[in-house]
Design a protein around this motif. Structure first.
Motif, short mmCIF file in Angstrom:
data_model
loop_
_atom_site.label_atom_id
_atom_site.label_comp_id
_atom_site.label_asym_id
_atom_site.label_seq_id
_atom_site.Cartn_x
_atom_site.Cartn_y
_atom_site.Cartn_z
N GLY A 208 67.97 -154.51 25.22
CA GLY A 208 67.12 -155.57 26.09
C GLY A 208 65.79 -154.48 25.72
N GLY A 209 64.90 -153.72 26.86
CA GLY A 209 64.25 -152.65 27.50
C GLY A 209 64.25 -151.64 26.66
N GLY A 210 65.36 -151.31 27.07
CA GLY A 210 65.71 -149.90 26.85
C GLY A 210 66.91 -149.74 25.63
N PHE A 211 68.22 -148.53 26.52
CA PHE A 211 69.26 -148.15 25.10
C PHE A 211 70.22 -148.26 25.83
N ALA A 212 71.16 -148.08 24.77
CA ALA A 212 72.90 -147.50 25.16
C ALA A 212 73.23 -146.11 24.35
N TRP A 213 74.38 -145.78 25.18
CA TRP A 213 74.96 -144.54 24.19
C TRP A 213 76.21 -145.24 23.12
N TRP A 214 76.65 -146.43 23.46
CA TRP A 214 77.27 -146.43 22.50
C TRP A 214 77.59 -148.24 23.07
N GLY A 215 78.07 -149.43 21.71
CA GLY A 215 78.16 -150.96 21.87
C GLY A 215 79.53 -150.65 22.97
N LEU A 216 80.28 -151.71 23.25
CA LEU A 216 80.93 -151.91 23.21
C LEU A 216 81.73 -154.13 22.25
N PRO A 217 83.54 -154.02 22.42
CA PRO A 217 82.83 -155.34 21.71
C PRO A 217 83.16 -156.27 22.79
N PRO A 218 83.58 -157.40 22.66
CA PRO A 218 82.93 -158.97 23.83
C PRO A 218 84.08 -158.27 25.05
N GLY A 219 83.63 -158.92 25.85
CA GLY A 219 84.53 -159.24 27.16
C GLY A 219 85.36 -157.37 27.67
N GLU A 220 83.88 -156.38 27.32
CA GLU A 220 85.14 -155.32 27.41
C GLU A 220 83.49 -154.45 28.62
N ARG A 221 83.96 -153.54 28.45
CA ARG A 221 83.50 -152.33 29.91
C ARG A 221 84.39 -151.41 29.23
N SER A 222 82.93 -150.35 29.59
CA SER A 222 83.20 -148.59 29.08
C SER A 222 84.31 -148.15 29.24
N PHE A 223 85.29 -148.61 30.69
CA PHE A 223 85.94 -147.59 31.58
C PHE A 223 87.56 -148.25 30.84
N THR A 224 87.18 -149.33 30.26
CA THR A 224 88.91 -150.62 29.52
C THR A 224 88.81 -150.17 28.10
N THR A 225 87.72 -150.27 27.65
CA THR A 225 88.24 -150.58 25.63
C THR A 225 88.58 -149.10 25.20
N PRO A 226 88.43 -149.65 23.91
CA PRO A 226 89.86 -148.96 23.30
C PRO A 226 88.29 -148.41 22.00
N VAL A 227 87.60 -148.72 22.10
CA VAL A 227 86.76 -148.21 20.82
C VAL A 227 84.52 -148.25 21.88
N PHE A 228 84.43 -146.65 21.60
CA PHE A 228 82.73 -146.89 21.29
C PHE A 228 81.99 -147.27 20.27
N GLU A 229 81.80 -148.50 20.31
CA GLU A 229 81.02 -149.04 18.80
C GLU A 229 79.67 -148.16 18.79
N GLY A 230 79.93 -147.15 17.13
CA GLY A 230 78.43 -146.42 16.99
C GLY A 230 78.24 -144.85 18.30
N TRP A 231 79.84 -144.57 18.29
CA TRP A 231 80.18 -143.45 18.64
C TRP A 231 79.41 -142.36 17.97
N ASP A 232 79.39 -142.41 16.47
CA ASP A 232 79.78 -141.51 16.06
C ASP A 232 78.00 -140.94 15.42
N GLU A 233 77.69 -141.98 15.47
CA GLU A 233 75.78 -141.69 15.80
C GLU A 233 75.12 -141.64 17.09
N THR A 234 76.14 -141.84 18.20
CA THR A 234 75.52 -140.72 19.47
C THR A 234 76.24 -139.59 19.35
N VAL A 235 76.91 -139.15 19.17
CA VAL A 235 77.51 -137.91 19.28
C VAL A 235 76.25 -136.98 17.78
N SER A 236 76.06 -137.46 17.14
CA SER A 236 74.45 -136.93 16.23
C SER A 236 73.61 -137.06 16.90
N SER A 237 73.66 -137.62 17.48
CA SER A 237 72.14 -137.80 18.70
C SER A 237 72.05 -136.47 19.50
#
Length: 119
Positions: free
Chosen positions: A40-69
């Motif tokens: 949107g008008g901001g940023f996220a540290w990772w994406g999530l699969p549909p219906g997931e939340r950061s504390f329920t998901t088994p995967v953080f989409e884009g994690w490698d890019e986040t760690v590199s950043s």
């Protein structure tokens, strides 16, 4: 004065987070950065699969890019004495610490050294 690397919450920006942290500027130098994933008008540290939340998901989409950043900021803009995060940014700090992602030898205030935490 301590120097803290600051991570905003999902959908926010480093600049907006810095404005909210203004009352702390008298006690620490705050470096607030943008997450690498546009949202949107901001940023996220990772994406999530549909219906997931950061504390329920088994995967953080884009994690490698986040760690590199985060590593790039730590090395290029450091040294830092600790980190401060809100919401997704706080989860980021916990995940980095739990996984030992940035753990190397050296003093905490040197780039590449283990990252101390700030609450």
């Amino acid at each position: 004065r301590p120097r803290l690397l600051c991570f905003h919450g999902k959908g926010d920006t480093g600049a907006k987070f810095a404005r909210r942290l203004e009352p702390l500027s008298g006690v620490a130098d705050l470096v607030c950065v943008d997450a690498p994933h546009p949202l949107g008008g901001g940023f996220a540290w990772w994406g999530l699969p549909p219906g997931e939340r950061s504390f329920t998901t088994p995967v953080f989409e884009g994690w490698d890019e986040t760690v590199s950043s985060v590593r790039r900021v730590w090395e290029e803009q450091g040294p830092f004495d600790g980190m401060l995060g809100f919401s997704q940014g706080a989860i980021l700090i916990a995940a980095l610490a739990a996984l030992g992602v940035l753990r190397t030898s050296g003093r905490p205030s040197q780039p590449g050294a283990p990252l101390p935490l700030a609450a």
